[in-house]
Structure formats: C-alpha cells, structure tokens
Design a protein around this motif. Structure first.
Motif, mmCIF file in Angstrom:
data_model
loop_
_atom_site.group_PDB
_atom_site.id
_atom_site.type_symbol
_atom_site.label_atom_id
_atom_site.label_comp_id
_atom_site.label_asym_id
_atom_site.label_seq_id
_atom_site.Cartn_x
_atom_site.Cartn_y
_atom_site.Cartn_z
ATOM 1 N N ILE A 90 -1.746 -8.788 0.244
ATOM 2 C CA ILE A 90 -0.577 -8.185 0.871
ATOM 3 C C ILE A 90 -1.052 -6.881 1.497
ATOM 4 N N ALA A 91 -0.888 -6.753 2.796
ATOM 5 C CA ALA A 91 -1.415 -5.580 3.505
ATOM 6 C C ALA A 91 -0.350 -4.953 4.387
ATOM 7 N N LYS A 92 -0.533 -3.672 4.674
ATOM 8 C CA LYS A 92 0.359 -2.984 5.601
ATOM 9 C C LYS A 92 0.196 -3.597 6.997
ATOM 10 N N ALA A 93 1.279 -3.626 7.730
ATOM 11 C CA ALA A 93 1.260 -4.256 9.048
ATOM 12 C C ALA A 93 0.212 -3.648 9.964
ATOM 13 N N GLU A 94 -0.034 -2.335 9.835
ATOM 14 C CA GLU A 94 -0.988 -1.676 10.733
ATOM 15 C C GLU A 94 -2.413 -2.148 10.521
ATOM 16 N N VAL A 95 -2.702 -2.726 9.357
ATOM 17 C CA VAL A 95 -4.057 -3.233 9.095
ATOM 18 C C VAL A 95 -4.426 -4.318 10.101
ATOM 19 N N ALA A 96 -3.445 -5.090 10.530
ATOM 20 C CA ALA A 96 -3.695 -6.171 11.485
ATOM 21 C C ALA A 96 -4.270 -5.657 12.800
ATOM 22 N N LYS A 97 -4.058 -4.372 13.093
ATOM 23 C CA LYS A 97 -4.525 -3.801 14.358
ATOM 24 C C LYS A 97 -5.844 -3.053 14.214
ATOM 25 N N TRP A 98 -6.349 -2.959 12.979
ATOM 26 C CA TRP A 98 -7.610 -2.243 12.772
ATOM 27 C C TRP A 98 -8.776 -3.020 13.379
ATOM 28 N N PRO A 99 -9.785 -2.338 13.943
ATOM 29 C CA PRO A 99 -10.974 -3.046 14.431
ATOM 30 C C PRO A 99 -11.734 -3.654 13.260
ATOM 31 N N ILE A 100 -12.302 -4.800 13.470
ATOM 32 C CA ILE A 100 -13.110 -5.552 12.493
ATOM 33 C C ILE A 100 -12.247 -6.060 11.338
ATOM 34 N N PHE A 112 1.169 -9.646 6.014
ATOM 35 C CA PHE A 112 1.395 -8.303 6.537
ATOM 36 C C PHE A 112 2.863 -7.925 6.355
ATOM 37 N N VAL A 113 3.092 -6.755 5.762
ATOM 38 C CA VAL A 113 4.463 -6.327 5.500
ATOM 39 C C VAL A 113 4.758 -5.029 6.244
ATOM 40 N N VAL A 114 5.993 -4.935 6.718
ATOM 41 C CA VAL A 114 6.472 -3.728 7.386
ATOM 42 C C VAL A 114 7.485 -3.097 6.441
ATOM 43 N N ARG A 115 7.041 -2.113 5.684
ATOM 44 C CA ARG A 115 7.878 -1.541 4.629
ATOM 45 C C ARG A 115 9.087 -0.796 5.190
ATOM 46 N N GLU A 116 8.975 -0.263 6.403
ATOM 47 C CA GLU A 116 10.054 0.557 6.951
ATOM 48 C C GLU A 116 11.185 -0.278 7.526
ATOM 49 N N GLU A 117 10.940 -1.558 7.817
ATOM 50 C CA GLU A 117 11.952 -2.388 8.451
ATOM 51 C C GLU A 117 12.627 -3.285 7.419
ATOM 52 N N ARG A 119 15.247 -4.975 7.642
ATOM 53 C CA ARG A 119 15.795 -6.223 8.171
ATOM 54 C C ARG A 119 14.785 -7.371 8.073
ATOM 55 N N ARG A 120 13.496 -7.039 7.905
ATOM 56 C CA ARG A 120 12.471 -8.076 7.802
ATOM 57 C C ARG A 120 12.067 -8.353 6.360
ATOM 58 N N THR A 121 12.691 -7.645 5.417
ATOM 59 C CA THR A 121 12.321 -7.786 4.015
ATOM 60 C C THR A 121 12.474 -9.219 3.539
ATOM 61 N N GLY A 122 13.616 -9.841 3.852
ATOM 62 C CA GLY A 122 13.866 -11.212 3.407
ATOM 63 C C GLY A 122 12.824 -12.183 3.918
ATOM 64 N N GLU A 123 12.459 -12.030 5.174
ATOM 65 C CA GLU A 123 11.455 -12.904 5.791
ATOM 66 C C GLU A 123 10.102 -12.743 5.108
ATOM 67 N N GLN A 124 9.729 -11.492 4.823
ATOM 68 C CA GLN A 124 8.443 -11.219 4.189
ATOM 69 C C GLN A 124 8.403 -11.732 2.757
ATOM 70 N N VAL A 125 9.498 -11.530 2.026
ATOM 71 C CA VAL A 125 9.580 -11.996 0.641
ATOM 72 C C VAL A 125 9.508 -13.505 0.584
ATOM 73 N N ASN A 126 10.174 -14.156 1.503
ATOM 74 C CA ASN A 126 10.143 -15.624 1.541
ATOM 75 C C ASN A 126 8.723 -16.131 1.754
ATOM 76 N N GLU A 127 7.962 -15.435 2.604
ATOM 77 C CA GLU A 127 6.576 -15.849 2.832
ATOM 78 C C GLU A 127 5.737 -15.662 1.574
ATOM 79 N N ILE A 128 5.920 -14.523 0.891
ATOM 80 C CA ILE A 128 5.169 -14.265 -0.340
ATOM 81 C C ILE A 128 5.495 -15.329 -1.383
ATOM 82 N N ALA A 129 6.781 -15.631 -1.549
ATOM 83 C CA ALA A 129 7.199 -16.636 -2.526
ATOM 84 C C ALA A 129 6.653 -18.010 -2.169
ATOM 85 N N ALA A 130 6.718 -18.363 -0.882
ATOM 86 C CA ALA A 130 6.228 -19.671 -0.446
ATOM 87 C C ALA A 130 4.731 -19.802 -0.686
ATOM 88 N N ARG A 131 3.987 -18.742 -0.423
ATOM 89 C CA ARG A 131 2.542 -18.799 -0.604
ATOM 90 C C ARG A 131 2.187 -18.938 -2.085
#
Length: 266
Positions: A90-100, A112-117, A119-131
């Motif tokens: 589980i990583a911060k969304a900004e990690v996806a933009k880091w080089p390498i 990738f999770v966006v902690r500040e948003e 409205r996307r919490t449910g979507e992110q939690v569903n992905e974690i649970a599904a995985r």
C-alpha cells in the motif's frame, strides 16, 4: 574498484529486469498468478546484487486474508519484504510518479491510496479487500514515513482504517494482521551501531541518489526481519486497539534485534 562494482550491479540489475519484464507484463495483462511471484525473483536478485543479506525470524502467517504491518526504515524495506514473500504494498499515490520506483511499483501492482480524497476511500478499500480475499498479502507501513533505523516512529492508527474497512468485505469478516520488525544490524559483518545505522536508513530529508550510491559502495548489509504473532482483527473491532497491539509487538521485536538479542517468535 568501487566504480566498477557499482557499474556491474546496475548493469546486472538492468539485465534481470529485462529478462523478467515480459513475463510480468503478460501476467498483468491477463491477471495471472505469476504476476505475484515474479516480483519476488526480482527483489531477491536486487538484494543479492546490492549485498543485502536477509535473516528471517519467525514464520509468515499461513491464514488469509493477511496484512503485514511493518516499521519503515528505507526504500530497501520494499526489496527485503518483497524477497521474503509474495506481497503487494500500500503506497501513497505520489509514489506512482517517482522516477524508477514509480514504474517498479506499478509493475508490482501496488495499491496506491489518496489519503486526502475521502470520496475515493470506498473505492480504495474495496480494492484492498478484493486483493486480500484473492489471497494476496498486503503490506502496510503504519508509521506513514521512514525512520532513522534506531527507533519506531509514532504509529498512526488512522492508517489501519484499511484493515477496519476491509474486514467486513472479506469472506470471514476478519483480517489477520501480522506485526513485522525490520532491523538493519550489520555492515560488512560488523555490528552496526546507532552512528552507522543511517547508512541503511533513509529519512525523508536525504536525497535518493547520494543515498543509493552510498548503499552500492558499502555492498554488505545484514537485515533481520522478525515476524510476530498475527492479530485477528474482526469487523467492528476498534482500530486504535489494533494499533496499540501492533505497535507494542513491533517495538519489542525491533529493540531485541537492534540490541542483538535472539528473538523468540512465540
């Protein structure tokens, strides 16, 4: 010799990546189980090439769904845990933009999770649970940042919201949370004291490239990975209580290894 070694390591790691990349891309494209195993081969190769020797204490929990809660010392923790088990981070969304590291994280299908948003919490939690329901082992760094390697930072109970929200969506309405302690203990076979531990640690104010070159120059680090007893976190349980239990076990294991004491997994 140091420059030659660094060049050899980088070239060898590039070759390993080229060999494994097509298989991982196929696995991702068709969601094959091999996409979970291939990153482990890459992480093992990277650790070997960088001279990171891993010593595992305890056993990985066999029950599923499973979340590993680990202290966070450096970007090398990703390599170490990725070499120990087939995990997803589980990583911060900004990690996806880091080089390498960004492309590598996407290739491993990190969450990738966006902690500040909110409205996307449910979507992110569903992905974690599904995985987790699919049998994947999810890794959480509840400190939310890296430390200096000498201590456990404050554990944020809010980050266990992923487990709290995922538990009701799992088959048995629970998530097994296993505390993990990562301790970098030796350099060139010699005990690594508080003064030298920053060689392994990567606090956020240190630039990546100089730190990476420093690790490549050393070429011989020993790391202890302690796997504690898993905690059953059921739907409706208090995440602050979970945080306290995990923190206590992580701190105890970390202190024992930093002091060179033998760890008893029981």
């Amino acid at each position: 010799m140091t420059k030659l070694r660094i060049a050899w390591v980088l070239v060898a790691l590039f070759v390993v990546t080229l060999v494994l990349l097509p298989f991982q891309l196929i696995g991702l494209a068709f969601d094959l189980k091999m996409r979970r195993r291939i990153p482990r081969y890459w992480h093992k190769s990277a650790c070997w090439l960088l001279g990171i020797r891993i010593h595992v204490h305890g056993r990985l929990e066999t029950r599923r769904p499973l979340m590993l809660a680990s202290n966070h010392v450096s970007w090398k923790d990703i390599l170490v845990l990725g070499a120990v088990a087939d995990v997803v981070f589980i990583a911060k969304a900004e990690v996806a933009k880091w080089p390498i590291f960004g492309p590598l994280a996407r290739l491993q299908k990190s969450i990738f999770v966006v902690r500040e948003e909110k409205r996307r919490t449910g979507e992110q939690v569903n992905e974690i649970a599904a995985r987790m329901n699919a049998g994947e082992i999810v890794v959480l760094f509840p400190e939310g940042t890296t430390s200096d390697g000498n201590r456990l930072m404050e554990v944020k109970s809010s980050l266990f919201g992923a487990a709290a929200a995922a538990a009701p969506h799992t088959a048995e309405k629970l998530v097994h949370v296993q505390p993990v302690a990562i301790a970098y203990t030796r350099v060139h076979g010699m005990a690594m004291g508080r003064f030298h531990r920053p060689i392994a640690a990567w606090p956020g104010d240190i630039e990546m490239l100089p730190h990476l070159l420093g690790v490549l120059k050393e070429g011989a680090l020993d790391v202890d990975v302690a796997l504690g007893e898993a905690i059953d976190f059921r739907a409706g349980d208090n995440r602050k209580h979970l945080s306290q239990k995990v923190t206590s076990r992580m701190r105890r294991m970390l202190i024992r290894h930093l002091r060179g004491r033998e760890y008893d997994a029981a």
